[in-house]
Design an enzyme around this catalytic site. Structure first.
Site, PDB file in Angstrom:
ATOM      1  N   TYR A 108       0.824  -1.206   0.000  1.00  8.62           N
ATOM      2  CA  TYR A 108       0.000   0.000   0.000  1.00  8.62           C
ATOM      3  C   TYR A 108       0.864   1.266   0.000  1.00  8.62           C
ATOM      4  O   TYR A 108       1.893   1.305   0.657  1.00  8.62           O
ATOM      5  CB  TYR A 108      -0.889   0.027   1.264  1.00  8.62           C
ATOM      6  CG  TYR A 108      -1.756   1.244   1.287  1.00  8.62           C
ATOM      7  CD1 TYR A 108      -2.949   1.258   0.580  1.00  8.62           C
ATOM      8  CD2 TYR A 108      -1.363   2.401   1.950  1.00  8.62           C
ATOM      9  CE1 TYR A 108      -3.729   2.391   0.547  1.00  8.62           C
ATOM     10  CE2 TYR A 108      -2.137   3.536   1.923  1.00  8.62           C
ATOM     11  CZ  TYR A 108      -3.326   3.529   1.219  1.00  8.62           C
ATOM     12  OH  TYR A 108      -4.092   4.648   1.177  1.00  8.62           O
ATOM     13  N   TRP A 110       1.281   5.695  -1.687  1.00  3.66           N
ATOM     14  CA  TRP A 110       1.027   6.685  -2.730  1.00  3.66           C
ATOM     15  C   TRP A 110       2.071   6.704  -3.826  1.00  3.66           C
ATOM     16  O   TRP A 110       1.844   7.295  -4.884  1.00  3.66           O
ATOM     17  CB  TRP A 110       0.925   8.075  -2.105  1.00  3.66           C
ATOM     18  CG  TRP A 110      -0.474   8.442  -1.759  1.00  3.66           C
ATOM     19  CD1 TRP A 110      -1.336   7.709  -1.000  1.00  3.66           C
ATOM     20  CD2 TRP A 110      -1.170   9.630  -2.155  1.00  3.66           C
ATOM     21  NE1 TRP A 110      -2.532   8.375  -0.903  1.00  3.66           N
ATOM     22  CE2 TRP A 110      -2.458   9.557  -1.592  1.00  3.66           C
ATOM     23  CE3 TRP A 110      -0.835  10.739  -2.906  1.00  3.66           C
ATOM     24  CZ2 TRP A 110      -3.412  10.556  -1.775  1.00  3.66           C
ATOM     25  CZ3 TRP A 110      -1.782  11.737  -3.083  1.00  3.66           C
ATOM     26  CH2 TRP A 110      -3.065  11.631  -2.519  1.00  3.66           C
TER      27      TRP A 110
HETATM   28  N1  MGD Z   1      -2.263   8.328  12.338  1.00  2.00           N
HETATM   29  C1  MGD Z   1      -2.598   8.401  11.050  1.00  2.00           C
HETATM   30  N2  MGD Z   1      -2.005   7.587  10.160  1.00  2.00           N
HETATM   31  C2  MGD Z   1      -2.334   7.655   8.858  1.00  2.00           C
HETATM   32  C3  MGD Z   1      -3.298   8.584   8.403  1.00  2.00           C
HETATM   33  C4  MGD Z   1      -3.929   9.419   9.367  1.00  2.00           C
HETATM   34  O1  MGD Z   1      -4.818  10.234   9.040  1.00  2.00           O
HETATM   35  N3  MGD Z   1      -3.538   9.306  10.673  1.00  2.00           N
HETATM   36  N4  MGD Z   1      -3.610   8.633   7.071  1.00  2.00           N
HETATM   37  C5  MGD Z   1      -3.436   7.410   6.299  1.00  2.00           C
HETATM   38  C6  MGD Z   1      -3.585   7.651   4.883  1.00  2.00           C
HETATM   39  S1  MGD Z   1      -5.070   8.358   4.403  1.00  2.00           S
HETATM   40  C7  MGD Z   1      -2.671   7.292   3.957  1.00  2.00           C
HETATM   41  S2  MGD Z   1      -3.071   7.418   2.311  1.00  2.00           S
HETATM   42  C8  MGD Z   1      -1.378   6.711   4.341  1.00  2.00           C
HETATM   43  C9  MGD Z   1      -0.209   7.182   3.453  1.00  2.00           C
HETATM   44  O2  MGD Z   1       0.842   6.288   3.549  1.00  2.00           O
HETATM   45  P1  MGD Z   1       1.896   6.085   2.367  1.00  2.00           P
HETATM   46  O3  MGD Z   1       1.270   6.339   1.043  1.00  2.00           O
HETATM   47  O4  MGD Z   1       2.549   4.768   2.577  1.00  2.00           O
HETATM   48  O5  MGD Z   1       2.927   7.267   2.683  1.00  2.00           O
HETATM   49  P2  MGD Z   1       4.032   7.962   1.768  1.00  2.00           P
HETATM   50  O6  MGD Z   1       4.950   8.659   2.686  1.00  2.00           O
HETATM   51  O7  MGD Z   1       3.380   8.760   0.702  1.00  2.00           O
HETATM   52  O8  MGD Z   1       4.794   6.705   1.142  1.00  2.00           O
HETATM   53  C10 MGD Z   1       5.075   6.561  -0.194  1.00  2.00           C
HETATM   54  C11 MGD Z   1       6.513   6.079  -0.330  1.00  2.00           C
HETATM   55  O9  MGD Z   1       6.760   5.766  -1.695  1.00  2.00           O
HETATM   56  C12 MGD Z   1       8.057   6.229  -2.044  1.00  2.00           C
HETATM   57  N5  MGD Z   1       8.078   6.450  -3.501  1.00  2.00           N
HETATM   58  C13 MGD Z   1       7.686   7.551  -4.194  1.00  2.00           C
HETATM   59  N6  MGD Z   1       7.860   7.377  -5.507  1.00  2.00           N
HETATM   60  C14 MGD Z   1       8.363   6.130  -5.665  1.00  2.00           C
HETATM   61  C15 MGD Z   1       8.772   5.373  -6.821  1.00  2.00           C
HETATM   62  O10 MGD Z   1       8.661   5.813  -7.944  1.00  2.00           O
HETATM   63  N7  MGD Z   1       9.237   4.125  -6.588  1.00  2.00           N
HETATM   64  C16 MGD Z   1       9.369   3.595  -5.344  1.00  2.00           C
HETATM   65  N8  MGD Z   1       9.833   2.372  -5.213  1.00  2.00           N
HETATM   66  N9  MGD Z   1       9.016   4.303  -4.232  1.00  2.00           N
HETATM   67  C17 MGD Z   1       8.521   5.541  -4.407  1.00  2.00           C
HETATM   68  C18 MGD Z   1       8.244   7.493  -1.260  1.00  2.00           C
HETATM   69  O11 MGD Z   1       9.600   7.812  -1.110  1.00  2.00           O
HETATM   70  C19 MGD Z   1       7.523   7.159   0.052  1.00  2.00           C
HETATM   71  O12 MGD Z   1       8.412   6.673   1.016  1.00  2.00           O
HETATM   72  O13 MGD Z   1      -1.103   7.033   5.706  1.00  2.00           O
HETATM   73  C20 MGD Z   1      -2.151   6.646   6.590  1.00  2.00           C
HETATM   74  N10 MGD Z   1      -1.720   6.817   7.965  1.00  2.00           N
HETATM   75  N1  MGD Z   2      -0.731  18.451   2.378  1.00  3.68           N
HETATM   76  C1  MGD Z   2      -1.240  17.217   2.357  1.00  3.68           C
HETATM   77  N2  MGD Z   2      -2.458  16.990   1.797  1.00  3.68           N
HETATM   78  C2  MGD Z   2      -2.985  15.739   1.813  1.00  3.68           C
HETATM   79  C3  MGD Z   2      -2.281  14.650   2.364  1.00  3.68           C
HETATM   80  C4  MGD Z   2      -1.011  14.915   2.958  1.00  3.68           C
HETATM   81  O1  MGD Z   2      -0.344  14.020   3.491  1.00  3.68           O
HETATM   82  N3  MGD Z   2      -0.535  16.188   2.939  1.00  3.68           N
HETATM   83  N4  MGD Z   2      -2.823  13.387   2.315  1.00  3.68           N
HETATM   84  C5  MGD Z   2      -3.880  13.128   1.336  1.00  3.68           C
HETATM   85  C6  MGD Z   2      -4.602  11.902   1.668  1.00  3.68           C
HETATM   86  S1  MGD Z   2      -3.805  10.423   1.408  1.00  3.68           S
HETATM   87  C7  MGD Z   2      -5.859  11.888   2.118  1.00  3.68           C
HETATM   88  S2  MGD Z   2      -6.635  10.382   2.382  1.00  3.68           S
HETATM   89  C8  MGD Z   2      -6.601  13.109   2.393  1.00  3.68           C
HETATM   90  C9  MGD Z   2      -7.275  12.980   3.759  1.00  3.68           C
HETATM   91  O2  MGD Z   2      -8.202  13.941   4.005  1.00  3.68           O
HETATM   92  P1  MGD Z   2      -8.886  13.960   5.473  1.00  3.68           P
HETATM   93  O3  MGD Z   2      -9.095  12.605   5.964  1.00  3.68           O
HETATM   94  O4  MGD Z   2     -10.055  14.829   5.377  1.00  3.68           O
HETATM   95  O5  MGD Z   2      -7.702  14.661   6.271  1.00  3.68           O
HETATM   96  P2  MGD Z   2      -7.296  14.908   7.790  1.00  3.68           P
HETATM   97  O6  MGD Z   2      -6.289  16.009   7.687  1.00  3.68           O
HETATM   98  O7  MGD Z   2      -6.906  13.647   8.453  1.00  3.68           O
HETATM   99  O8  MGD Z   2      -8.589  15.428   8.513  1.00  3.68           O
HETATM  100  C10 MGD Z   2      -9.353  16.530   8.042  1.00  3.68           C
HETATM  101  C11 MGD Z   2      -9.883  17.327   9.192  1.00  3.68           C
HETATM  102  O9  MGD Z   2     -10.785  16.541   9.972  1.00  3.68           O
HETATM  103  C12 MGD Z   2     -10.719  17.008  11.300  1.00  3.68           C
HETATM  104  N5  MGD Z   2     -11.188  15.969  12.191  1.00  3.68           N
HETATM  105  C13 MGD Z   2     -10.500  14.916  12.683  1.00  3.68           C
HETATM  106  N6  MGD Z   2     -11.305  14.148  13.467  1.00  3.68           N
HETATM  107  C14 MGD Z   2     -12.525  14.741  13.450  1.00  3.68           C
HETATM  108  C15 MGD Z   2     -13.785  14.440  14.047  1.00  3.68           C
HETATM  109  O10 MGD Z   2     -13.982  13.436  14.738  1.00  3.68           O
HETATM  110  N7  MGD Z   2     -14.823  15.288  13.786  1.00  3.68           N
HETATM  111  C16 MGD Z   2     -14.679  16.395  13.007  1.00  3.68           C
HETATM  112  N8  MGD Z   2     -15.754  17.154  12.783  1.00  3.68           N
HETATM  113  N9  MGD Z   2     -13.498  16.711  12.448  1.00  3.68           N
HETATM  114  C17 MGD Z   2     -12.447  15.893  12.652  1.00  3.68           C
HETATM  115  C18 MGD Z   2      -9.274  17.359  11.523  1.00  3.68           C
HETATM  116  O11 MGD Z   2      -9.182  18.399  12.467  1.00  3.68           O
HETATM  117  C19 MGD Z   2      -8.798  17.790  10.145  1.00  3.68           C
HETATM  118  O12 MGD Z   2      -8.664  19.180  10.061  1.00  3.68           O
HETATM  119  O13 MGD Z   2      -5.715  14.228   2.419  1.00  3.68           O
HETATM  120  C20 MGD Z   2      -4.879  14.271   1.266  1.00  3.68           C
HETATM  121  N10 MGD Z   2      -4.217  15.558   1.265  1.00  3.68           N
HETATM  122 MO    MO Z   3      -5.011   8.739   2.133  1.00  2.00          MO
END
Ligand code: MGD
Ligand code: MGD
Ligand code: MO
Length: 764
Positions: A108, A110
């Site tokens: 899993y 990005w």
């Molecule tokens: N506590 C908490 N944890 C969360 C979340 C949260 O809200 N709270 N959010 C979750 C969510 S929504 C997501 S999507 C995940 C994100 O989790 P990930 O998508 O696993 O996080 P990234 O740091 O984007 O990891 C992508 C990795 O791919 C590598 N990469 C980039 N390009 C390439 C390439 O071309 N080839 C190879 N081999 N590698 C490459 C980058 O260097 C990076 O280390 O985290 C989750 N974890």
């Molecule tokens: N710059 C940047 N942008 C990103 C990402 C990143 O890593 N960096 N990650 C991308 C990815 S993979 C994803 S999945 C999306 C995720 O998008 P979201 O899941 O929407 O992102 P979060 O920042 O985890 O949370 C959004 C807001 O929800 C609020 N929140 C948290 N818990 C609660 C709750 O119980 N109730 C209410 N009402 N609000 C709450 C938090 O304060 C936060 O401001 O973002 C994407 N955009």
């Molecule tokens: Mo995500």
């Protein structure tokens, strides 16, 4: 100025021009009204210093195939041939002894933008050519949402791509009610590549139109419009209760009109007894919701009346379902919108994640993009992605998923490309116990991330700027001929080349490459896509002209959109893809699964941990681990832009002034956040924009373990690794209680950005 070439990244499109020392100068796309600075640092020296330059093998693994010492031992750099022989040999051994069901390549993450060099697609294609792999389904983003939404209204991919456009909102919406804001920090990105950034202007025009904007949120700053926003603090994890109370008031209101309910939904009659309390003796009144959420009942009552009187758009952040019983928040939102009867009207209805990515609210044309064919996977075993540690710890045990029962496979080989489990997974101390179990862990990475440091064999991959590719993301409005702009770093190879090397060793070279080199593949997947989009009225130039042009702007095909408009106009001719073809306020199918933690209609269930529960006596602060503003997950955390947001070199934890005062901690001080699962250090940011009892530590600080302590500020040492429900098995990271205290002892230095140690091997 010379005309640029282009590169696409999740943060946007970049213009490249020749720069010093063989590296390009990176500038934002001139046509982007609101570019993000995140991607400008891609080649910063601080980032480059962490590139993996040669294949590397953990010492204990190289010397004796030992699984002990992951994340602690030094590495030995080896030649490519040695590394590929080792990996191919290990794949062959494990397939022979245990079958392909022992290989986890769900991988899993990005990765990076670009349709051909998409690391996961390459990895999956490779394994499908050699007998398959255990895959993962759904996402950390929308674990609960992806499973529940197709049952009740629409699948998340089509939902994300069909939100009512910003233009329509500005013209028609009179009342915008957000749960969790519309975070501009998140709208900086779209997976596979953001185009023009439009959310800020969208919100500004909505505010300028005079719409009333209300934000239920534990923090203020996630909805900024340049105008007035009413901030309504809400206890994290309790939005479902507030939505139910609003629905209760709407249904009991003299102005309530049930014609939409009758014509476009099913199951209202089975939901109402619960709502009114006839089913369980508890009416879901505003007073009931106030007790749970702290939102004043009078406010909810008045708001419900106004929702009925005005054109109202409701929005839920994805964060709401990245939580215990996360399905309920989305279901309750759709249910509330159905009671208002405005779904399918311009400016009315609901949104799921305006602001979560740039794509939501886009008016750009919706067409499919180029893809690398992945083949088919003969292995049927899979996991919902967030059950990764569970799978390793409990081979052979069963889990429920979307109404069925499945068994965890026994994994011996883990192969990751393009993701970072030590970023994304919850309860990292538990993950480390699970991670110690497989025989072998292979990581393809650009950088020495914590995942790479915890690998056995680390294979250096090129970054987007080092390869030709095709950039395209749904409704972002561009095709981008991504141009290689520098030589690969060190000995890094494209993921495609790495896997081709493995395929060759395993006798699957032709199956994997089909006789095509990279340039042939690019042409092939582009031309295939060009033929496909003709049906949508899109005429693309041929491949050679495309490469020459660099950027194809589709904005002349823009078509402002109203979600569910056709369904509203004629539900019989345009049914939803639900079992009934209508919105399911009650789902017979989900009810049939007989799950206590996910009944047949939207319902309030107490979260596993929350400020209203018993554990709050010991851990009185709710931790929000939201997405980071200055990077994408862990990507580019070493960059100057990300580091500039840190507090004395550690991630900043936002604390309400009264909570800070009560613990005698102040701005800039280093504190320890802790609970029964782990501990981390962070630097205090006292923040009036956060409600009392809530702390916020964004994700993405590179994990820097010292025993059970993380020195850098990674919230995932604290979060809970438990499924949102037995329906989805989704990630529940936002359900987490902690306590904080001033750090007393000597401060351990942060080591996250030190490259690992390399030694010479002594083979036995
Ligand atoms: N506590 C908490 N944890 C969360 C979340 C949260 O809200 N709270 N959010 C979750 C969510 S929504 C997501 S999507 C995940 C994100 O989790 P990930 O998508 O696993 O996080 P990234 O740091 O984007 O990891 C992508 C990795 O791919 C590598 N990469 C980039 N390009 C390439 C390439 O071309 N080839 C190879 N081999 N590698 C490459 C980058 O260097 C990076 O280390 O985290 C989750 N974890
Ligand atoms: N710059 C940047 N942008 C990103 C990402 C990143 O890593 N960096 N990650 C991308 C990815 S993979 C994803 S999945 C999306 C995720 O998008 P979201 O899941 O929407 O992102 P979060 O920042 O985890 O949370 C959004 C807001 O929800 C609020 N929140 C948290 N818990 C609660 C709750 O119980 N109730 C209410 N009402 N609000 C709450 C938090 O304060 C936060 O401001 O973002 C994407 N955009
Ligand atoms: Mo995500």
């Amino acid at each position: 100025m010379t005309s640029p070439t282009y590169s696409a990244a999740h943060w946007g499109i970049y213009e490249l021009r020749p720069g010093a020392g063989g590296d390009p100068q990176i500038a934002p796309l001139a046509a982007d009204p609101d570019p993000t600075p995140i991607g400008l640092d891609q080649l910063a020296p601080e980032v480059e210093a962490l590139r993996v330059s040669r294949p590397a093998v953990r010492k204990g693994w190289l010397e004796g195939r030992s699984a002990m010492g992951r994340g602690e031992e030094p590495f030995v750099e080896v030649d490519w041939d040695v590394a590929l022989d080792l990996v191919a040999g290990e794949i062959a051994r494990i397939r022979e002894a245990h079958g392909n069901e022992a290989i986890f390549a769900g991988s899993y993450g990005w990765a990076s933008a670009g349709r051909f060099h998409h690391a996961q697609s390459q990895l999956h294609r490779f394994y499908n050519c050699i007998g398959g792999y255990v895959r993962s389904v759904d996402s950390y983003s929308l674990g609960a949402g992806r499973v529940v939404m197709p049952h009740i209204v629409a699948d998340m991919d089509s939902s994300n791509a069909s939100h009512t456009s910003w233009e329509v909102l500005a013209e028609h919406c009179q009342l915008f009610v957000a749960f969790g804001g519309v975070p501009l920090k998140n709208a900086q990105v779209s997976s596979s590549g953001a185009g023009r950034h439009r959310a800020r202007a969208g919100l500004e025009s909505l505010a300028a139109s005079g719409a009333r904007i209300v934000n239920f949120s534990p923090m203020r700053g996630n909805l900024v419009t340049g105008g007035t926003v009413e901030w309504v603090p809400i206890r994290p994890g309790t939005d479902t209760a507030v939505m139910l109370a609003l629905a209760h008031e709407v249904v009991c209101h003299p102005q309530f009109d049930r014609s939409f309910i009758d014509s476009h939904t099913v199951g209202f009659g089975r939901f109402v007894p619960y709502l009114l309390g006839e089913a369980d003796g508890v009416a879901k009144t505003p007073e009931w919701a106030e007790e749970i959420s702290t939102v004043p009942a009078g406010f909810l009552r008045a708001l419900a009346g106004e929702m009925l009187a005005k054109r109202t758009m409701l929005n839920a952040a994805w964060a709401l379902q990245r939580a215990a019983h996360g399905e309920q928040a989305f279901w309750a939102l759709v249910t509330l919108a159905a009671t208002l009867g405005q779904i399918g009207l311009p400016g009315g209805g609901y949104g799921i994640g305006y602001g979560a990515m740039n794509v939501m609210g886009s008016a750009h044309v919706r067409i499919p993009g180029p893809v690398l064919p992945q083949g088919s996977n003969p292995v049927t075993a899979f996991i919902p992605c967030a059950r990764f540690a569970d799978m390793l710890l409990h081979p052979g045990e069963t889990f429920t998923y979307n109404g069925d029962r499945h068994r965890y496979p026994h994994i011996r080989l883990v192969h990751w490309a393009g993701g970072n489990p030590f970023h994304h997974h919850q309860d990292l101390n538990r993950l480390r116990r699970a991670w110690a179990l497989p025989d072998t862990i292979v990581i393809q990475e650009n950088y020495w991330t914590s995942a790479a440091r915890h690998g056995d064999i680390v294979l250096p991959a090129t970054i987007s700027l080092e390869r030709d590719d095709i950039g395209f993301a749904t409704r972002e409005g561009y095709y981008i001929a991504m141009r290689k702009a520098r030589a690969p770093y060190g000995e890094a190879r494209d993921d495609h080349a790495i896997l081709a090397g493995l395929a060759e060793r395993l006798g699957a070279h032709h199956a994997f490459s089909q006789g095509r080199g990279t340039q042939d593949w690019l042409r092939h997947i582009y031309e295939e896509n060009r033929a496909r989009v003709v049906g949508a009225g899109i005429e693309l130039p041929d491949y050679d002209v495309f490469r020459e042009t660099g950027l194809i702007d589709l904005s002349r095909h823009d078509d402002p959109f109203v979600m569910h408009a056709e369904f509203r106009r004629d539900a019989a001719a345009h049914p939803l893809a639900t079992p009934s073809g209508r919105i399911e306020i009650f789902s017979e199918r989900i009810a049939g699964f007989a799950l206590e933690d996910c009944p047949g209609h939207a319902a309030w269930r107490e979260p596993f941990e929350w400020l209203g529960g018993a554990l709050a006596a010991r851990y009185p602060l709710h931790l929000i681990s939201d997405q980071p503003e200055r990077r994408l997950h862990g990507q580019l955390d070493p960059a100057p832009y990300s580091r500039a947001g840190k507090v004395a070199g550690r991630e900043g934890v936002h604390v309400n002034p009264q909570d800070a005062e009560a613990r005698r901690i102040g701005d800039g001080e280093i504190v320890e956040l802790f609970n029964d699962r782990g501990r981390c250090l962070a630097g205090v940011i006292v923040d009036l924009g956060l409600m009392r009892g809530v702390v916020r530590l964004s994700t993405g600080a590179w994990y820097d373990p010292d025993g059970d302590l993380d020195r850098h500020g990674n919230p995932n040492v604290l979060t809970l690794d438990r499924a949102a429900s037995g329906l989805s098995q989704g990630c529940s990271a936002h359900t987490c209680l902690v306590e904080i205290r001033k750090w007393q002892g000597p401060l351990p230095p942060v080591r996250a950005f030190d490259p690992p140690t390399f030694v010479v091997a002594h083979p036995r």
